[in-house]
Design a protein around this motif. Sequence first.
Motif, short mmCIF file in Angstrom:
data_model
loop_
_atom_site.label_atom_id
_atom_site.label_comp_id
_atom_site.label_asym_id
_atom_site.label_seq_id
_atom_site.Cartn_x
_atom_site.Cartn_y
_atom_site.Cartn_z
N LYS A 184 -1.06 -1.12 -15.24
CA LYS A 184 -0.90 -1.87 -14.00
C LYS A 184 -2.04 -2.88 -13.87
N SER A 185 -1.76 -4.00 -13.24
CA SER A 185 -2.84 -4.94 -12.95
C SER A 185 -3.63 -4.40 -11.77
N PRO A 186 -4.88 -4.84 -11.62
CA PRO A 186 -5.67 -4.37 -10.47
C PRO A 186 -4.95 -4.62 -9.14
N LYS A 187 -4.28 -5.77 -9.05
CA LYS A 187 -3.58 -6.11 -7.81
C LYS A 187 -2.44 -5.11 -7.56
N ASP A 188 -1.66 -4.80 -8.60
CA ASP A 188 -0.58 -3.82 -8.45
C ASP A 188 -1.15 -2.46 -8.04
N ALA A 189 -2.22 -2.08 -8.72
CA ALA A 189 -2.82 -0.78 -8.45
C ALA A 189 -3.27 -0.69 -6.99
#
Length: 123
Positions: free
Chosen positions: A3-8
Amino acid sequence: MSKSPKDASQMTPEARYDYFIEQAKEHKTLWTLQDNDGCVMLTTEEEDCIPMWPSEETAKLWAVDDWKDCTPLSIPVAEWLERWVPGMQDDDLFVAVFPVQEDLGVVLEPYEVEQRLTPKQRH
């Protein structure tokens, strides 16, 4: 698929905690923020917490507004287990796991995080 940091950061607090543990195990590093006075602290109604993030990017997502002067600090997991957990327990400090702007995340005692990070000893 990572996951990207933003998704996480969009996940539930519990899912962020799981992600935090996964990342810490994989990269052997935890992240917090520091300013000129040292580590940043968050205060809930009952507890003083040190926020911890799974990556430099996720820590930086917090470093805005009042926190814009803070810089990410990486802590090797081994050092965290050896020095931070006992120190935080002594000072009655809790861990705020992967806080995001709208949500402080799961707040736990350091030893609870330690138990998740340390493989169970086989007898």
